[in-house]
Design an enzyme around this catalytic site. Sequence first.
Site, PDB file in Angstrom:
ATOM      1  CB  ILE A   9      -0.988   0.010   1.190  1.00  0.00           C
ATOM      2  CG1 ILE A   9      -2.058   1.086   0.974  1.00  0.00           C
ATOM      3  CG2 ILE A   9      -0.246   0.208   2.531  1.00  0.00           C
ATOM      4  CD1 ILE A   9      -3.316   0.890   1.709  1.00  0.00           C
ATOM      5  N   GLY A  11       3.361   1.788  -1.874  1.00  0.00           N
ATOM      6  CA  GLY A  11       3.917   1.979  -3.213  1.00  0.00           C
ATOM      7  C   GLY A  11       2.998   2.783  -4.118  1.00  0.00           C
ATOM      8  CB  SER A  82       8.567  -3.500  -7.876  1.00  0.00           C
ATOM      9  OG  SER A  82       8.997  -2.249  -7.377  1.00  0.00           O
ATOM     10  CB  SER A 123       5.314  -7.891 -14.288  1.00  0.00           C
ATOM     11  OG  SER A 123       6.258  -7.167 -15.047  1.00  0.00           O
ATOM     12  CD  GLU A 125      10.603  -6.114 -17.335  1.00  0.00           C
ATOM     13  OE1 GLU A 125      11.599  -6.828 -17.480  1.00  0.00           O
ATOM     14  OE2 GLU A 125      10.428  -5.066 -17.980  1.00  0.00           O
ATOM     15  CE1 TYR A 147       9.292  -7.192 -10.331  1.00  0.00           C
ATOM     16  CE2 TYR A 147       9.275  -7.235 -12.725  1.00  0.00           C
ATOM     17  CZ  TYR A 147       8.655  -6.936 -11.520  1.00  0.00           C
ATOM     18  OH  TYR A 147       7.396  -6.399 -11.545  1.00  0.00           O
ATOM     19  CE  LYS A 151       5.820  -8.751  -9.828  1.00  0.00           C
ATOM     20  NZ  LYS A 151       4.638  -8.584  -8.939  1.00  0.00           N
TER      21      LYS A 151
HETATM   22  P1  GDP Z   1      11.235  -2.018 -16.321  1.00  0.00           P
HETATM   23  O1  GDP Z   1      10.591  -2.168 -17.650  1.00  0.00           O
HETATM   24  O2  GDP Z   1      10.407  -2.573 -15.202  1.00  0.00           O
HETATM   25  O3  GDP Z   1      12.628  -2.508 -16.272  1.00  0.00           O
HETATM   26  O4  GDP Z   1      11.218  -0.417 -16.033  1.00  0.00           O
HETATM   27  P2  GDP Z   1      12.396   0.681 -15.980  1.00  0.00           P
HETATM   28  O5  GDP Z   1      11.718   2.001 -15.969  1.00  0.00           O
HETATM   29  O6  GDP Z   1      13.346   0.394 -14.850  1.00  0.00           O
HETATM   30  O7  GDP Z   1      13.212   0.469 -17.346  1.00  0.00           O
HETATM   31  C1  GDP Z   1      12.590   0.619 -18.593  1.00  0.00           C
HETATM   32  C2  GDP Z   1      13.637   0.539 -19.706  1.00  0.00           C
HETATM   33  O8  GDP Z   1      14.455   1.707 -19.666  1.00  0.00           O
HETATM   34  C3  GDP Z   1      14.607  -0.653 -19.605  1.00  0.00           C
HETATM   35  O9  GDP Z   1      14.734  -1.234 -20.883  1.00  0.00           O
HETATM   36  C4  GDP Z   1      15.916  -0.012 -19.183  1.00  0.00           C
HETATM   37  O10 GDP Z   1      17.070  -0.713 -19.666  1.00  0.00           O
HETATM   38  C5  GDP Z   1      15.802   1.338 -19.862  1.00  0.00           C
HETATM   39  N1  GDP Z   1      16.697   2.339 -19.272  1.00  0.00           N
HETATM   40  C6  GDP Z   1      17.639   3.067 -19.927  1.00  0.00           C
HETATM   41  N2  GDP Z   1      18.304   3.853 -19.068  1.00  0.00           N
HETATM   42  C7  GDP Z   1      17.790   3.623 -17.831  1.00  0.00           C
HETATM   43  C8  GDP Z   1      18.075   4.147 -16.529  1.00  0.00           C
HETATM   44  O11 GDP Z   1      18.962   4.980 -16.342  1.00  0.00           O
HETATM   45  N3  GDP Z   1      17.324   3.667 -15.485  1.00  0.00           N
HETATM   46  C9  GDP Z   1      16.320   2.740 -15.680  1.00  0.00           C
HETATM   47  N4  GDP Z   1      15.598   2.319 -14.614  1.00  0.00           N
HETATM   48  N5  GDP Z   1      16.045   2.216 -16.892  1.00  0.00           N
HETATM   49  C10 GDP Z   1      16.757   2.658 -17.950  1.00  0.00           C
END
Ligand code: GDP
Length: 320
Positions: A9, A11, A82, A123, A125, A147, A151
């Site tokens: 909750i 989050g 997550s 997800s 993912e 992850y 999931k």
């Molecule tokens: P995810 O789909 O749950 O992994 O959500 P994220 O927002 O963490 O990442 C989405 C996509 O953005 C992934 O393909 C990451 O490799 C890409 N990405 C590129 N640069 C970054 C970064 O600096 N931080 C994160 N979190 N993701 C990044």
Amino acid sequence: MATALITGITGQDGSYLAEHLLDKGYRVVGVVRRSSTTPYERIAHLVDRIELASADLLDQTSLTDVVGDTQPDEIYNLAAQSFVQTSWNQPVLTGEFTALGVTRMLEAMRKAAPKARFYQASSSEQFGKVIETPQRESTPFYPRSPYGVAKVYGHWITVNYRESFNLYAVSGILFNHESPRRGLEFVTRKVTDAVARIKLGKASELRLGNLEARRDWGFAGDYVDAMWRMLQQDEPDDYVIGTGETNSVEQLCAAAFGAVDLDWREYVKQDPKFFRPAEVDLLVADPSKARSQLGWEPKVDFESLVRMMVDADLARHTAR
Ligand code: GDP
């Protein structure tokens, strides 16, 4: 009055779902973990209207007790480790929370409130290295991170408990969903927060990883309504929830910097630190089953979502 029990909750999704269920007249009980600090900023405006109960996804007894004491009509299992990147550094802990935590919640329900309805946060993912595009309920899973693997376990244990014990248990396979309450480690919020700081002269660059990854990004506020709808059906079933539109991280940067009239190319630097050992290159949902059976449609499109997040981060940094 119906009672809903929500894990996670504190989050992003938990806070939107709590608001949504309070608006519908539910009694809302949130499960929180004891810690030395209180991460309640997302539910600070709700604490007078909800109940908080102490339990931990790693501790079966505490979960069974909370479910037994609360006697919920609906259980939303949103708690997890997550963040994909962290799952390579803490793969076992990710499995404990994100995979086995689901079994513990299902066991708690089976023992203490078997008539309740159970929502599992699955997800996109799980689709990982996608077998088909767009991804739908029947698309085989191919997870690409600890992850994602955890999931997939959570998804199948939910299906298995439904089929084995005749529980009302569903998995919502939600594609990425964002908001001003998204954690700063996720790419959307990392970008919109940096855009706000750069615009206000508080930062001068933004370091990112892979700019070519594509995601189906929707608004979290829309997606919690889909969760609720899944628990109101006659029969329990699994649904894909997404917008059907995909954008790259580069397009995200263009939209976010463009919202404050800046050119992203002048500020974004690539940094190997943010690349992942294995990447999910392309996610895009086919949400047609949710549209036809749940009557669900996303209301906020990508451009509006990015603008909403940039505006919120600008307001937050301006107020400081
Ligand atoms: P995810 O789909 O749950 O992994 O959500 P994220 O927002 O963490 O990442 C989405 C996509 O953005 C992934 O393909 C990451 O490799 C890409 N990405 C590129 N640069 C970054 C970064 O600096 N931080 C994160 N979190 N993701 C990044």
